[in-house]
Design a protein around this motif. Sequence first.
Motif, short mmCIF file in Angstrom:
data_model
loop_
_atom_site.label_atom_id
_atom_site.label_comp_id
_atom_site.label_asym_id
_atom_site.label_seq_id
_atom_site.Cartn_x
_atom_site.Cartn_y
_atom_site.Cartn_z
N MET A 1 -2.44 5.43 -8.39
CA MET A 1 -3.04 6.65 -7.86
C MET A 1 -2.80 7.78 -8.83
O MET A 1 -1.69 7.94 -9.35
N VAL B 1 -7.12 9.95 -6.65
CA VAL B 1 -8.02 8.83 -6.94
C VAL B 1 -7.16 7.56 -6.87
O VAL B 1 -6.08 7.52 -7.45
N VAL B 2 -7.63 6.55 -6.14
CA VAL B 2 -6.83 5.35 -5.91
C VAL B 2 -7.49 4.14 -6.56
O VAL B 2 -8.58 3.74 -6.17
N TYR B 3 -6.82 3.60 -7.58
CA TYR B 3 -7.34 2.44 -8.32
C TYR B 3 -6.89 1.15 -7.66
O TYR B 3 -5.84 1.09 -7.03
N SER B 4 -7.68 0.11 -7.84
CA SER B 4 -7.36 -1.20 -7.26
C SER B 4 -7.08 -2.22 -8.37
O SER B 4 -7.34 -1.95 -9.55
N GLY C 1 0.79 -1.23 0.00
CA GLY C 1 0.00 0.00 0.00
C GLY C 1 0.82 1.27 0.00
O GLY C 1 0.26 2.37 -0.10
N PRO D 1 -4.95 -1.43 -3.42
CA PRO D 1 -4.61 -0.37 -4.38
C PRO D 1 -3.41 -0.73 -5.24
O PRO D 1 -2.51 -1.45 -4.81
N MET E 1 -3.15 1.88 2.88
CA MET E 1 -3.94 2.74 1.97
C MET E 1 -5.06 1.93 1.34
O MET E 1 -4.89 0.76 1.01
N LEU E 2 -6.19 2.57 1.18
CA LEU E 2 -7.36 1.89 0.62
C LEU E 2 -7.69 2.48 -0.75
O LEU E 2 -7.44 3.66 -1.01
N THR E 3 -8.25 1.63 -1.60
CA THR E 3 -8.74 2.13 -2.88
C THR E 3 -9.88 3.11 -2.61
O THR E 3 -10.60 2.98 -1.60
N THR E 4 -10.07 4.06 -3.52
CA THR E 4 -11.22 4.96 -3.40
C THR E 4 -12.36 4.53 -4.32
O THR E 4 -13.37 5.22 -4.42
N MET E 5 -12.16 3.39 -5.02
CA MET E 5 -13.17 2.95 -5.99
C MET E 5 -14.46 2.52 -5.30
O MET E 5 -14.43 2.00 -4.19
N GLU F 1 -8.39 -8.23 -4.08
CA GLU F 1 -8.51 -7.55 -5.36
C GLU F 1 -8.85 -6.07 -5.18
O GLU F 1 -8.66 -5.28 -6.10
N THR F 2 -9.28 -5.69 -3.99
CA THR F 2 -9.54 -4.27 -3.73
C THR F 2 -8.31 -3.54 -3.21
O THR F 2 -8.37 -2.35 -2.91
N ARG G 1 -8.86 -4.73 -8.83
CA ARG G 1 -10.20 -4.99 -9.35
C ARG G 1 -10.64 -3.93 -10.35
O ARG G 1 -11.04 -4.24 -11.47
N SER G 2 -10.56 -2.68 -9.96
CA SER G 2 -11.06 -1.62 -10.85
C SER G 2 -10.22 -1.58 -12.13
O SER G 2 -10.76 -1.36 -13.22
N ARG H 1 3.27 4.23 -1.42
CA ARG H 1 3.31 4.88 -2.73
C ARG H 1 4.73 4.99 -3.29
O ARG H 1 5.65 5.39 -2.59
#
Lengths: 543, 543
Positions: A179, A192-195, A64, A176, B1-5, A173-174, A197-198, A66
């Motif tokens: 970003m 905005v933080v992508y995973s 997690g 991150p 850190m968590l996804t924002t999706m 899968e969630t 999954r997304s 950056r």
Amino acid sequence: MLTTMMDVPLSLNHVLERAGALFPTQEIVSRRPDKSLVRHSYAQWHRRTRALAAALAGLGLQQGERVATLCWNHHAHLECYFGIPAAGGVMHTLNLRLAPEEIGWIAADAQDRVLIVDDVLLPLYGQFKHLHAFEHVIVFPFSGTSVPAGFTDYEAWLGSADPDAWVPAPHLETDPVAMCYTSGTTGRPKGVVYSHRSTLLHTLVACMGDFWGLKGSDVLLPVTPMFHANCWGTPYGAILTGAKLVFPGPHLHPEDLLDLMTLEPPTLSLGVPTIWMGMIQAYSAAQDPAHPQHGRWKLPQGMRSLVGGAAVPESLIRAFDAHGIWLLQGWGMTETSPLAAVSYPKAELRNAPQVERYRRAAMAGVPVPLVDLRIRGDDGQDAPWNGQAVGEIQVRGPFITGGYHEVPVSEEKFTPDGWLRTGDVASVDTLGFLRITDRTKDLIKSGGEWISSVDLENALMGHPAVAEAAVIAIPDEKWSERPLACVVIKPGHTAEAAALNAHLLQNHFAKWQLPERYEFIAAVPRTSTGKFWKLKLRQMFPN
Amino acid sequence: MLTTMMDVPLSLNHVLERAGALFPTQEIVSRRPDKSLVRHSYAQWHRRTRALAAALAGLGLQQGERVATLCWNHHAHLECYFGIPAAGGVMHTLNLRLAPEEIGWIAADAQDRVLIVDDVLLPLYGQFKHLHAFEHVIVFPFSGTSVPAGFTDYEAWLGSADPDAWVPAPHLETDPVAMCYTSGTTGRPKGVVYSHRSTLLHTLVACMGDFWGLKGSDVLLPVTPMFHANCWGTPYGAILTGAKLVFPGPHLHPEDLLDLMTLEPPTLSLGVPTIWMGMIQAYSAAQDPAHPQHGRWKLPQGMRSLVGGAAVPESLIRAFDAHGIWLLQGWGMTETSPLAAVSYPKAELRNAPQVERYRRAAMAGVPVPLVDLRIRGDDGQDAPWNGQAVGEIQVRGPFITGGYHEVPVSEEKFTPDGWLRTGDVASVDTLGFLRITDRTKDLIKSGGEWISSVDLENALMGHPAVAEAAVIAIPDEKWSERPLACVVIKPGHTAEAAALNAHLLQNHFAKWQLPERYEFIAAVPRTSTGKFWKLKLRQMFPN
């Protein structure tokens, strides 16, 4: 009753390993600062990416955390796209076109631990390094010269890591993977933080035949910077399908891109409208036998190009179509991963007249799968899809952001029932095509009626003498607001207000919709992402 | 850190509503028992599907309860594909080609509450109804005649439900939507339960350009029954992309299919090799000016056809290619949703000689995204991808089953680390192409060496006089096992063992690999899914 399906998380690591196994001989071409081309096979890229993951683990990177990049479009940046998530990290692409103070503020806001930076961008780094202390700064020797003392050399660092030592860590899968910060013209940028999954879901949807239509036999040239909404997600699609990649490096001038397209003809490309306007102008000028570049360029026949980030004028679509190149307009934003709508030739248009196909192609398109879309009128109700009623576009889906990094969810950005308020105003027609009429804050309200600045801009840009046009509202005592048109005239052309008004009337604008005034300017100011910077125009022409 | 999706579940309801909104005028064509065609728009289908969901809710159907279908391929079956999950139910497609006793056993095992059955299949229902008591039997008046007394008429039932009353219930993406039973030639059939998630992920992957390449402008003709692995998932893909659908109803004879293709030319079709063999034979025969059907049929130029369920002989691929139709071989099973590998023309083959492209096209293909695939040798180790080493194909991924409905997970079917053991034996070459050499239980071990029955079959079917060939092992005192070839000769042709052996030798078989014996039979017995029924052959020729 329960499903019997396996519980296997979506993962970029799967995509990385699959590409290494299935597409070892496919090519990744990058243009260096000196304009020479460097080639890597997928097999090489795969090993280098695993080495990057191992090297980041060696720095003690934790799940997690950056890792920032400050890079042009090239193979090493693509290594970051997969190598940073493979190490459990989050790739944070810094936008090198922002003011140094803003880059520094963003790096601090994201708490970036590591920076991977192109050697040619070290001067920029020097301008913001006082604002955030990275624990490690790794310099990619993009220009081929030796890395300055005091920095870690990316190549040496990668060389010291063992690609085979990397073992993918289990993850959700969630979790991150990347970003991006929005380029808000008002307020501070927001992350905005992508995973996993997304990113995977967006890639699968965007790869579909009606959208990117990406296949292993494609050659993808991403002109869109890799720090803009993850290059619109296309690098993930290329690696998933095994397509060839051609990266332009720092050379984004129309003539440079025409050179690259002639050398390594793409089948699929992407960029903002400005890029394509510049290219068609340069190419057309060179058709004159007396032009110094005459005969130098070949446009890639049959190429499709994704164009987005700003409205695509119909005249531009027609100009490229005449050369066998189809501009496919997409609509979206950093918050939507970004592809939320694509203006593809729907089956219903198969037998429609060409004029109708062009008209739709110049719209923002049809919402893609997994994206729920509604237009909310001022009355808080969903506006009907009749091509007339307008409202704010609101979206919802597994690759749409539901918030921002460390920012409380606000009513300005999200509805109480959890939809993203995009700030774009549109109508939707019976075939599902979105027509953006304005940004909420760019609407012109004249005498109780709305005037669409976007419609005026598109029509003005259809005039043969107009290179660019941006329309803003100016205050008016009688009508409350009136449109002001800021127009850039093409070199060697002339056009006056009367001629432009006559053109607009010919294009079915009402007399009251015509601009109150014209300002002829040298260039439309743009945001770092290439959009018309209307805030700046409003400052230039306050009334 | 968590996804924002956003946390939005994958859902077939989204696909249903999207199709209703975006593709209202697209067509769904179904062929009735009397061979007439009936047409529905997507708008009609969408309202009927919502009405089906409302009608099922009216029966008190609860989340996860099974609704069985016993239907041919037609628009009402497509309504079940989305309407049953929309009601929270699980669509359980009964295989009408099974023995009635087996159908009844399966319906009881699945605890089906409701049955939706074609009127023309009521006689079949009568043969198994004593084995399972459905609470409700709804009869679809496919033939247009009135529904017998004592049954609910599907049309009247739908007509009494309010499509606008349906409100999608919240669900998890892992909630079940459909169920298929495997057609095991040994043991009882076992139920595989698909979820919203697995179905959406499979659809997105399969729609990619290199696989189905499904677009809204496609015309899909699914010859594969809708009760075989959800018609290989293609109905979901059609509704997701807005493609036109052409359903053959009960008319699956080659001449009927040629008629339908001439009337409603498809761009994409699917079926088992037998179907395509029959079609090319009927079409070729009709090229003779003296043939009664001469000039009646037109093959759809440019069509692609997905062929799977059994190995596709190279000769068949070549025969269709000569008519501008490309057979795209897929590999998979009910347990894999089903598409796990596709033999598409990879970029690496672009400059390969035609013979090389055909050779790969006749292989089982390359694993698709989200499917992890390995081949496990007898030593329990992964065999290398060198085109030589063989092992059992084992797969893992979010649309691969990890068990069976109410059956304990067994080591025979799953490895201790959670991979599905497919029972197919294959090599993988350096480009990632799977070559199925055999089913684990169909391998022939002769003198300590393996002989591939599939290789022998493919080569024999390349002989101009051979319609079909199936090879099994017979016991041999000296060699332990030897191959026996069961051959069907084409009408009007002759071929003897010596000629077939000469043909095999020409095709690079070693002398010891030649069949020990030939049996000339009228037809190869097949399982209900159209596969060679080797168990039956082994009973016919025990030694």
